[in-house]
Scaffold this active site. Structure first.
Site, PDB file in Angstrom:
ATOM      1  N   ARG A 108      39.235  40.476  25.743  1.00 10.48           N
ATOM      2  CA  ARG A 108      38.262  39.447  26.144  1.00 10.48           C
ATOM      3  C   ARG A 108      37.016  39.677  25.305  1.00 10.48           C
ATOM      4  O   ARG A 108      36.420  40.767  25.354  1.00 10.48           O
ATOM      5  CB  ARG A 108      37.954  39.577  27.640  1.00 10.48           C
ATOM      6  CG  ARG A 108      36.793  38.708  28.069  1.00 10.48           C
ATOM      7  CD  ARG A 108      36.734  38.512  29.550  1.00 10.48           C
ATOM      8  NE  ARG A 108      37.752  37.573  29.985  1.00 10.48           N
ATOM      9  CZ  ARG A 108      37.822  37.047  31.200  1.00 10.48           C
ATOM     10  NH1 ARG A 108      36.930  37.376  32.112  1.00 10.48           N
ATOM     11  NH2 ARG A 108      38.775  36.184  31.515  1.00 10.48           N
ATOM     12  N   HIS A 135      40.474  29.820  26.340  1.00 11.75           N
ATOM     13  CA  HIS A 135      41.005  30.691  27.395  1.00 11.75           C
ATOM     14  C   HIS A 135      42.477  30.303  27.618  1.00 11.75           C
ATOM     15  O   HIS A 135      42.843  29.741  28.642  1.00 11.75           O
ATOM     16  CB  HIS A 135      40.171  30.498  28.671  1.00 11.75           C
ATOM     17  CG  HIS A 135      40.339  31.580  29.687  1.00 11.75           C
ATOM     18  ND1 HIS A 135      41.120  32.697  29.479  1.00 11.75           N
ATOM     19  CD2 HIS A 135      39.828  31.714  30.947  1.00 11.75           C
ATOM     20  CE1 HIS A 135      41.062  33.470  30.556  1.00 11.75           C
ATOM     21  NE2 HIS A 135      40.294  32.896  31.460  1.00 11.75           N
ATOM     22  N   GLN A 138      44.674  31.335  30.798  1.00 13.01           N
ATOM     23  CA  GLN A 138      44.323  30.597  32.018  1.00 13.01           C
ATOM     24  C   GLN A 138      44.984  29.214  31.997  1.00 13.01           C
ATOM     25  O   GLN A 138      45.551  28.767  32.997  1.00 13.01           O
ATOM     26  CB  GLN A 138      42.801  30.444  32.120  1.00 13.01           C
ATOM     27  CG  GLN A 138      42.346  29.595  33.295  1.00 13.01           C
ATOM     28  CD  GLN A 138      42.519  30.288  34.640  1.00 13.01           C
ATOM     29  OE1 GLN A 138      42.034  31.400  34.831  1.00 13.01           O
ATOM     30  NE2 GLN A 138      43.215  29.657  35.564  1.00 13.01           N
ATOM     31  N   ASP A 230      34.911  24.247  36.067  1.00 11.04           N
ATOM     32  CA  ASP A 230      34.642  25.632  35.666  1.00 11.04           C
ATOM     33  C   ASP A 230      33.151  25.852  35.903  1.00 11.04           C
ATOM     34  O   ASP A 230      32.401  24.901  36.180  1.00 11.04           O
ATOM     35  CB  ASP A 230      35.018  25.803  34.176  1.00 11.04           C
ATOM     36  CG  ASP A 230      34.878  27.239  33.680  1.00 11.04           C
ATOM     37  OD1 ASP A 230      34.685  28.163  34.509  1.00 11.04           O
ATOM     38  OD2 ASP A 230      34.951  27.451  32.445  1.00 11.04           O
ATOM     39  N   CYS A 269      39.326  27.577  37.469  1.00 11.12           N
ATOM     40  CA  CYS A 269      39.832  28.854  36.934  1.00 11.12           C
ATOM     41  C   CYS A 269      39.276  30.062  37.677  1.00 11.12           C
ATOM     42  O   CYS A 269      39.868  31.134  37.614  1.00 11.12           O
ATOM     43  CB  CYS A 269      39.527  28.941  35.444  1.00 11.12           C
ATOM     44  SG  CYS A 269      37.777  28.775  35.054  1.00 11.12           S
ATOM     45  N   ARG A 297      48.218  33.568  37.516  1.00  8.59           N
ATOM     46  CA  ARG A 297      47.823  34.372  36.353  1.00  8.59           C
ATOM     47  C   ARG A 297      48.769  35.552  36.203  1.00  8.59           C
ATOM     48  O   ARG A 297      49.175  35.890  35.100  1.00  8.59           O
ATOM     49  CB  ARG A 297      46.383  34.901  36.516  1.00  8.59           C
ATOM     50  CG  ARG A 297      45.292  33.843  36.624  1.00  8.59           C
ATOM     51  CD  ARG A 297      45.085  33.074  35.349  1.00  8.59           C
ATOM     52  NE  ARG A 297      44.717  33.924  34.228  1.00  8.59           N
ATOM     53  CZ  ARG A 297      43.489  34.401  34.007  1.00  8.59           C
ATOM     54  NH1 ARG A 297      42.487  34.100  34.791  1.00  8.59           N
ATOM     55  NH2 ARG A 297      43.239  35.155  32.934  1.00  8.59           N
TER      56      ARG A 297
HETATM   57  N1   CP Z   1      39.567  32.972  35.397  1.00  9.95           N
HETATM   58  C1   CP Z   1      39.347  34.191  34.870  1.00  9.95           C
HETATM   59  O1   CP Z   1      39.636  34.461  33.694  1.00  9.95           O
HETATM   60  O2   CP Z   1      38.851  35.088  35.755  1.00  9.95           O
HETATM   61  P1   CP Z   1      38.183  36.487  35.383  1.00  9.95           P
HETATM   62  O3   CP Z   1      36.949  36.184  34.599  1.00  9.95           O
HETATM   63  O4   CP Z   1      37.895  37.122  36.702  1.00  9.95           O
HETATM   64  O5   CP Z   1      39.147  37.293  34.569  1.00  9.95           O
HETATM   65  N1  NVA Z   2      33.935  29.438  31.031  1.00  7.32           N
HETATM   66  C1  NVA Z   2      33.938  30.659  31.790  1.00  7.32           C
HETATM   67  C2  NVA Z   2      35.317  31.026  32.204  1.00  7.32           C
HETATM   68  C3  NVA Z   2      35.404  32.224  33.115  1.00  7.32           C
HETATM   69  C4  NVA Z   2      36.796  32.585  33.456  1.00  7.32           C
HETATM   70  C5  NVA Z   2      33.293  31.760  30.982  1.00  7.32           C
HETATM   71  O1  NVA Z   2      33.560  31.846  29.768  1.00  7.32           O
HETATM   72  O2  NVA Z   2      32.519  32.530  31.536  1.00  7.32           O
END
Ligand code: CP
Ligand code: NVA
Length: 317
Positions: A108, A135, A138, A230, A269, A297
């Site tokens: 990430r 993402h 997701q 989101d 999400c 997930r």
């Molecule tokens: N939706 C998602 O990716 O959740 P987290 O940020 O908790 O991993």
């Molecule tokens: N758009 C959000 C998604 C979190 C899962 C972010 O990037 O923080």
């Protein structure tokens, strides 16, 4: 001959064919059913996954870690502050080293170029667990959820409300590849990535699906099967007050949901902020399936890991 996903990276879904995406969703459904029946599926026995997190996570971290365990393997959590990346070691060198120990790297990151740098250095598959651009893992779990709720994804109409962000981009990538129509309602100035949009439009033309844009949330909701939102302020963004003010008209309120067809469901999400992008009555109401979506997930990540890391995984499809 190993199947076509074996050894591949998963950085964005526009690099995947509709049939590869269908295979991941189908493998996830198989693994979910096997788990429900208590059947072990140790396809990755003796294998390890490195998980690099430069940002926070609840779902991505825990579902990949549990998923790897259920597949008979092991996951190693590497937090940015505790590894040498924070002291200047390059992502490419980190990936080169981790490739000598592990069978896949999930990360990430902030800039999408960071996940690309990891992929360039790695000799094992690299999975994007969220970048500022996309993402994809997701969106795959969302596709599984929609398939379960509607019996398929072809012809389903998804409407996305709010910030045109990494989530929007991933949904734009996946929609035409699973036969789904997508409408995106954002405030002016918060549209999704133009390159992703162009590529989604080209894919939609081939798939004969629709990609629509509007600044009117009621227009997007009018024929929607899925209302999706989101957070308004993604990780790494700092212009909080300005964003929240711009996004207010794009909240999924009870009134907006009531304006949609009665079959329409709510997805998010997560994490979600009740009272910002969604009303509590929608988030916690009977048309919300966000926790089924979060559970998926786990099943999707297991399918991704199995297909990318095991030549035997084709039998799940
Ligand atoms: N939706 C998602 O990716 O959740 P987290 O940020 O908790 O991993
Ligand atoms: N758009 C959000 C998604 C979190 C899962 C972010 O990037 O923080």
């Amino acid at each position: 001959m190993p199947h076509s996903l074996f050894g591949r990276d998963l950085l964005t879904l526009d690099a995947y064919t509709p049939s590869q995406i269908a295979d991941i969703i189908s493998a996830a459904a198989t693994l979910k059913a096997q788990l429900r029946r208590g059947e072990p599926h140790h396809l990755l026995a003796g294998k390890s996954l490195a998980m690099i997190f430069l940002k926070h996570s609840t779902r991505t971290r825990s579902s990949f870690e549990v998923g790897m365990y259920q597949l008979g393997g092991q996951a190693i959590f590497l937090s940015a502050n505790e590894v040498q990346i924070s002291r200047g070691e390059t992502l490419a060198d980190t990936a080169r080293v981790l490739s000598r120990y592990t069978h896949a790297i999930m990360a990430r990151v902030f800039a999408h170029s960071q996940i690309e740098e990891l992929a360039e250095g790695a000799s094992v598959p690299v999975i994007n667990g969220l970048s500022d651009l996309s993402h994809p893992v997701q969106a795959l779990a969302d596709a599984l959820t929609i398939k379960e709720k509607f019996g398929g994804t072809a012809g389903v109409r998804l409407a996305y409300f709010g910030d045109g962000n990494n989530m929007t981009n991933a949904l734009l990538d996946i929609a035409p590849r699973i036969g789904m129509h997508i409408s995106v309602a954002t405030p002016p100035g918060y549209e999704p990535d133009p390159q992703v949009l162009a590529s989604a439009r080209a894919a939609a033309e081939q798939a004969e699906t629709e990609v629509r844009f509007t600044h009117d949330p009621y227009e997007a909701a009018a024929d929607a099967d899925v209302l999706y939102s989101d957070v308004w302020v993604s990780m790494g963004q700092t212009d909080t007050e300005e964003r929240i003010a711009a996004m207010r008209p794009y909240a999924i309120t009870q009134k907006l949901l009531d304006s949609a067809p009665s079959r329409a469901i709510f997805l998010h999400c997560l994490p979600m902020h009740r009272g910002e992008e969604v009303d509590a009555s929608v988030a916690d109401g009977p048309r919300s399936f966000v926790f089924d979506q979060a559970e998926n997930r786990l099943h999707i990540h297991k399918a991704i890991l199995a297909l990318l890391c095991s030549p035997e995984a084709e039998r799940l499809v």
